[in-house]
Design a protein around this motif. Structure first.
Motif, mmCIF file in Angstrom:
data_model
loop_
_atom_site.group_PDB
_atom_site.id
_atom_site.type_symbol
_atom_site.label_atom_id
_atom_site.label_comp_id
_atom_site.label_asym_id
_atom_site.label_seq_id
_atom_site.Cartn_x
_atom_site.Cartn_y
_atom_site.Cartn_z
ATOM 1 N N ILE A 1 -14.038 -67.918 36.925
ATOM 2 C CA ILE A 1 -15.561 -67.556 37.321
ATOM 3 C C ILE A 1 -15.928 -68.973 37.931
ATOM 4 C CG2 ILE A 1 -16.162 -68.723 35.112
ATOM 5 C CD1 ILE A 1 -17.857 -65.725 36.738
ATOM 6 N N ARG A 2 -15.403 -70.010 37.775
ATOM 7 C CA ARG A 2 -16.079 -71.477 38.360
ATOM 8 C C ARG A 2 -15.502 -71.495 39.838
ATOM 9 N NH1 ARG A 2 -18.051 -75.440 34.797
ATOM 10 N NH2 ARG A 2 -17.268 -75.010 32.326
ATOM 11 N N GLY A 3 -14.624 -70.678 40.315
ATOM 12 C CA GLY A 3 -13.943 -70.627 41.594
ATOM 13 C C GLY A 3 -14.999 -70.061 42.540
ATOM 14 N N ARG B 1 -12.112 -72.048 31.048
ATOM 15 C CA ARG B 1 -11.328 -72.869 29.971
ATOM 16 C C ARG B 1 -11.907 -74.014 29.673
ATOM 17 N NH1 ARG B 1 -6.950 -75.731 34.146
ATOM 18 N NH2 ARG B 1 -8.351 -75.913 35.865
ATOM 19 N N ARG B 2 -12.967 -74.546 30.353
ATOM 20 C CA ARG B 2 -13.651 -75.961 29.973
ATOM 21 C C ARG B 2 -14.882 -76.026 29.177
ATOM 22 N NH1 ARG B 2 -13.775 -79.067 35.620
ATOM 23 N NH2 ARG B 2 -12.799 -77.594 36.878
ATOM 24 N N GLY B 3 -15.739 -74.808 29.072
ATOM 25 C CA GLY B 3 -17.005 -74.756 28.248
ATOM 26 C C GLY B 3 -18.044 -75.722 28.765
ATOM 27 N N TRP C 1 -21.804 -75.194 40.026
ATOM 28 C CA TRP C 1 -22.555 -75.370 41.000
ATOM 29 C C TRP C 1 -22.340 -74.288 41.799
ATOM 30 C CZ3 TRP C 1 -20.234 -75.391 46.165
ATOM 31 C CH2 TRP C 1 -19.025 -75.414 46.196
ATOM 32 N N ARG C 2 -21.377 -73.422 41.888
ATOM 33 C CA ARG C 2 -21.222 -72.344 42.733
ATOM 34 C C ARG C 2 -22.244 -71.085 42.210
ATOM 35 N NH1 ARG C 2 -15.366 -73.821 42.808
ATOM 36 N NH2 ARG C 2 -14.829 -74.399 44.924
ATOM 37 N N LEU C 3 -22.091 -71.030 40.977
ATOM 38 C CA LEU C 3 -23.080 -69.999 40.166
ATOM 39 C C LEU C 3 -24.553 -70.518 40.556
ATOM 40 C CD1 LEU C 3 -21.115 -69.057 36.874
ATOM 41 C CD2 LEU C 3 -21.164 -68.063 39.028
ATOM 42 N N TYR D 1 -14.651 -68.549 26.318
ATOM 43 C CA TYR D 1 -13.553 -69.481 26.392
ATOM 44 C C TYR D 1 -12.418 -68.655 26.622
ATOM 45 C CZ TYR D 1 -15.438 -74.099 24.927
ATOM 46 O OH TYR D 1 -16.028 -75.204 24.787
ATOM 47 N N VAL D 2 -11.697 -68.852 27.786
ATOM 48 C CA VAL D 2 -10.524 -68.590 28.005
ATOM 49 C C VAL D 2 -9.780 -69.463 28.675
ATOM 50 C CG1 VAL D 2 -8.830 -66.523 29.019
ATOM 51 C CG2 VAL D 2 -11.048 -66.005 27.776
ATOM 52 N N ASP D 3 -8.260 -69.729 28.293
ATOM 53 C CA ASP D 3 -7.303 -70.697 29.332
ATOM 54 C C ASP D 3 -6.281 -69.948 29.329
ATOM 55 O OD1 ASP D 3 -5.217 -72.512 30.270
ATOM 56 O OD2 ASP D 3 -6.663 -74.059 29.523
ATOM 57 N N LEU D 4 -5.850 -69.482 30.450
ATOM 58 C CA LEU D 4 -4.739 -68.720 30.936
ATOM 59 C C LEU D 4 -3.394 -69.061 30.228
ATOM 60 C CD1 LEU D 4 -4.654 -66.798 34.374
ATOM 61 C CD2 LEU D 4 -5.887 -66.301 32.306
ATOM 62 N N LEU D 5 -3.419 -70.356 29.817
ATOM 63 C CA LEU D 5 -2.112 -70.823 29.233
ATOM 64 C C LEU D 5 -2.423 -70.733 27.784
ATOM 65 C CD1 LEU D 5 -1.741 -74.107 31.163
ATOM 66 C CD2 LEU D 5 -0.661 -72.125 31.579
ATOM 67 N N ASN E 1 -8.538 -60.567 37.261
ATOM 68 C CA ASN E 1 -7.789 -62.044 37.272
ATOM 69 C C ASN E 1 -7.930 -62.880 38.614
ATOM 70 O OD1 ASN E 1 -6.440 -64.070 36.047
ATOM 71 N ND2 ASN E 1 -4.628 -63.292 36.652
ATOM 72 N N LEU E 2 -8.847 -63.679 38.746
ATOM 73 C CA LEU E 2 -8.991 -64.704 39.959
ATOM 74 C C LEU E 2 -8.695 -66.184 39.280
ATOM 75 C CD1 LEU E 2 -12.494 -63.417 41.264
ATOM 76 C CD2 LEU E 2 -10.163 -62.446 41.173
ATOM 77 N N ALA E 3 -8.304 -66.432 38.109
ATOM 78 C CA ALA E 3 -7.782 -67.617 37.783
ATOM 79 C C ALA E 3 -6.406 -67.994 38.229
ATOM 80 C CB ALA E 3 -7.827 -68.034 36.146
ATOM 81 N N ALA E 4 -6.274 -69.301 38.774
ATOM 82 C CA ALA E 4 -5.015 -69.647 39.253
ATOM 83 C C ALA E 4 -5.091 -71.208 39.655
ATOM 84 C CB ALA E 4 -4.436 -68.973 40.623
ATOM 85 N N GLN E 5 -3.852 -71.959 39.462
ATOM 86 C CA GLN E 5 -3.710 -72.985 40.156
ATOM 87 C C GLN E 5 -3.489 -72.663 41.721
ATOM 88 O OE1 GLN E 5 -3.472 -75.699 42.303
ATOM 89 N NE2 GLN E 5 -1.328 -75.620 42.130
ATOM 90 N N SER E 6 -4.558 -72.732 42.450
ATOM 91 C CA SER E 6 -4.770 -72.003 43.679
ATOM 92 C C SER E 6 -4.324 -72.701 44.937
ATOM 93 C CB SER E 6 -6.124 -71.346 43.916
ATOM 94 O OG SER E 6 -7.202 -72.271 44.145
ATOM 95 N N PHE E 7 -3.867 -74.160 44.490
ATOM 96 C CA PHE E 7 -4.158 -74.876 45.905
ATOM 97 C C PHE E 7 -2.466 -75.080 46.112
ATOM 98 C CE2 PHE E 7 -4.666 -79.546 47.481
ATOM 99 C CZ PHE E 7 -4.639 -79.139 48.874
ATOM 100 N N ALA F 1 -5.184 -61.034 41.713
ATOM 101 C CA ALA F 1 -5.496 -61.791 42.887
ATOM 102 C C ALA F 1 -4.139 -62.205 43.430
ATOM 103 C CB ALA F 1 -6.577 -62.835 42.844
ATOM 104 N N SER F 2 -3.516 -61.345 44.250
ATOM 105 C CA SER F 2 -2.049 -61.873 44.678
ATOM 106 C C SER F 2 -2.523 -62.511 46.129
ATOM 107 C CB SER F 2 -1.327 -60.383 45.010
ATOM 108 O OG SER F 2 -0.888 -59.895 43.447
ATOM 109 N N SER F 3 -1.528 -62.959 46.857
ATOM 110 C CA SER F 3 -1.953 -63.874 47.818
ATOM 111 C C SER F 3 -0.956 -63.495 49.144
ATOM 112 C CB SER F 3 -1.499 -65.381 47.688
ATOM 113 O OG SER F 3 -1.400 -66.263 48.718
ATOM 114 N N ILE G 1 -3.324 -57.980 47.795
ATOM 115 C CA ILE G 1 -2.763 -59.063 48.615
ATOM 116 C C ILE G 1 -3.748 -59.757 49.639
ATOM 117 C CG2 ILE G 1 -0.718 -59.387 50.167
ATOM 118 C CD1 ILE G 1 0.562 -56.822 48.933
ATOM 119 N N LEU G 2 -4.314 -60.781 49.146
ATOM 120 C CA LEU G 2 -5.352 -61.445 49.841
ATOM 121 C C LEU G 2 -4.984 -62.410 50.693
ATOM 122 C CD1 LEU G 2 -7.576 -62.039 46.587
ATOM 123 C CD2 LEU G 2 -7.496 -59.887 48.203
ATOM 124 N N PHE G 3 -5.379 -62.382 52.049
ATOM 125 C CA PHE G 3 -5.343 -63.369 53.121
ATOM 126 C C PHE G 3 -6.430 -64.215 52.852
ATOM 127 C CE2 PHE G 3 -1.708 -61.797 55.960
ATOM 128 C CZ PHE G 3 -1.374 -60.840 55.155
#
Ligand code: NAP
Ligand code: F7E
Length: 342
Positions: free
Chosen positions: A10-12, A34-36, A42-44, A57-61, A80-86, A124-126, A176-178
């Motif tokens: 949600i923060r992304g 995952r942080r609370g 800032w985005r919201l 609270y949810v951490d995918l791990l 499901n938009l959460a990811a280590q996306s970089f 959210a696939s890539s 499959i998002l470009f």
């Protein structure tokens, strides 16, 4: 009855735009966080919806946090938009990338399957899964060839989504998002790195923009349009997978050129290879240079998507073209810096 949507990540960038879209459609939106606390919302905040999203609270791990939230919220739709996306970071953090981007998807699917509330699921696939591309443009039938820990993990997420749909009849879709960008993009990604740094150079807060591979080509679209495609996938009669793209590819170099123009520079290139320099003819100053520090162990040279299936079945098409996208991002960053310096 009011629909409930749970959005991970949600923060992304996408989390924020999707939350806004769903709120406008009358959904109750729960943001998995995952942080609370309210740091980094800032985005919201920029979209004026920080008080309208309920954070959970949810951490995918942490699979128990996922099971708990699915059980208590009983969402109609899970995005499901959460990811280590970089991608670059995934070479340094391969294990955590795999855990979040691969196992995280499985934990979610398994929690939905276990509770049997019939929640529809979006993954959210890539386009990075196409990696060393087997054909240009890429569509849903193109063979995958991932070239980073990020995209290998995303491939697991994609296939496990397909598997849960086929094995258990779940309404599970993979987009499959470009590459998709916006003023809310993180500064680590090349587009926003370019626009935010050029804005700082323009107003004297910085001297240089230092980049890696200028020749890589990407199919860059506008993020608010991509979250609409996610929603459309979950409203369809049957679940399926879709390429979401613009059909156009442009290089990092072209992005720099267009952004420089919008920022008021008169950019010319001098030199070649790692010695190339972008010089502003008006001031005579070097404002862009290349450093191997930003080269990747394995690069994706070109990504360009064919979105015909999404157009035919979902009625989705991209609206914002490359030049417009660069203008939107560059102008937003110029405005931000002006506000910052007063
Ligand atoms: P983003 O801005 O990087 O947001 C990703 C979010 O995931 C962040 O808010 C982050 O939370 C959260 N996250 C990371 N690890 C987590 C964990 N262990 N548990 C819970 N949340 C976690 O990404 P985006 O650009 O919005 O992209 C959304 C999704 O689309 C991602 O899955 C990405 O891989 C995929 N995708 C994006 C693009 C693109 O061009 N944008 C293209 C293809 C696919 P924190 O804020 O707490 O760090
Ligand atoms: O790099 C080149 C870099 O980090 C784009 C993520 O959203 O899209 C994104 O992944 C290109 C690459 O995005 C710099 O080598 C040059 O070729 O903005 P990026 P990405 O790696 O394409 C896919 C589809 C996702 O799924 C991901 O989550 O730009 N590049 N110089 C640079 N890239 C960065 N970051 N920084 C540079 O200085």
């Amino acid at each position: 009855m009011t629909k409930k949507a749970l959005i991970t990540g949600i923060r992304g960038q996408d989390g924020a735009y999707l939350a806004k879209l769903l709120l406008e459609k009358g959904y109750r939106v729960l943001g998995a966080d995952r942080r609370g606390g309210d740091l980094n919302l800032w985005r919201l905040r920029e979209l004026g919806i920080e008080h309208e999203v309920r954070m959970v609270y949810v951490d995918l791990l942490e699979p128990f946090s996922i099971l708990h939230v699915i059980e208590t919220v009983q969402p109609d739709e899970v995005y499901n938009l959460a990811a280590q996306s970089f991608v670059q970071a995934s070479y340094e953090l391969p294990v955590i990338t795999a855990q979040v981007n691969a196992m995280g998807v499985l934990y979610l699917l398994e929690a939905i399957r276990t509770h049997q509330f019939g929640s529809r699921f979006f993954q959210a696939s890539s386009s990075a899964m196409f990696g060393r591309v087997r054909q240009v443009p890429q569509d849903e039938k193109t063979a995958f060839y991932p070239t980073s820990p990020y995209s290998v993990a995303k491939l697991f997420g994609h296939w496990i989504t397909v598997n849960y749909r086929e094995a258990y009849g779940m309404f599970a879709c993979s987009g499959i998002l470009f590459n998709h960008e916006s003023p809310l993009r993180g500064r680590e990604f090349v587009t926003r790195k370019i626009t935010s740094t050029l804005a700082e150079i323009r107003y004297g807060l910085r001297d240089r923009l230092v980049l890696g591979n200028l020749d890589a080509q990407r199919d860059w679209g506008y993020a608010p349009e991509y979250v609409e495609a996610m929603w459309l996938m979950l409203q369809a009669d049957t679940p399926d997978d879709y390429v979401i793209a613009t059909g156009e590819a442009h290089s990092v170099r072209e992005f720099v050129e267009k952004a420089s123009e919008v920022a008021g520079f008169d950019l010319v290139w001098q030199g070649e290879g790692v010695d190339i320099r972008g010089v502003d003819r008006r001031s005579g100053k070097v404002i862009v240079e290349v450093s191997p520090q930003y080269f990747r162990p394995s690069e994706i040279e070109i990504l360009r998507g064919d979105y015909s299936k999404a157009k035919a079945r979902l009625g989705w098409s991209p609206k914002t073209r490359f030049e417009q996208l660069v203008e939107i991002m560059m102008e937003a960053d110029l405005r931000r810096v002006r506000e910052q310096i007063g």
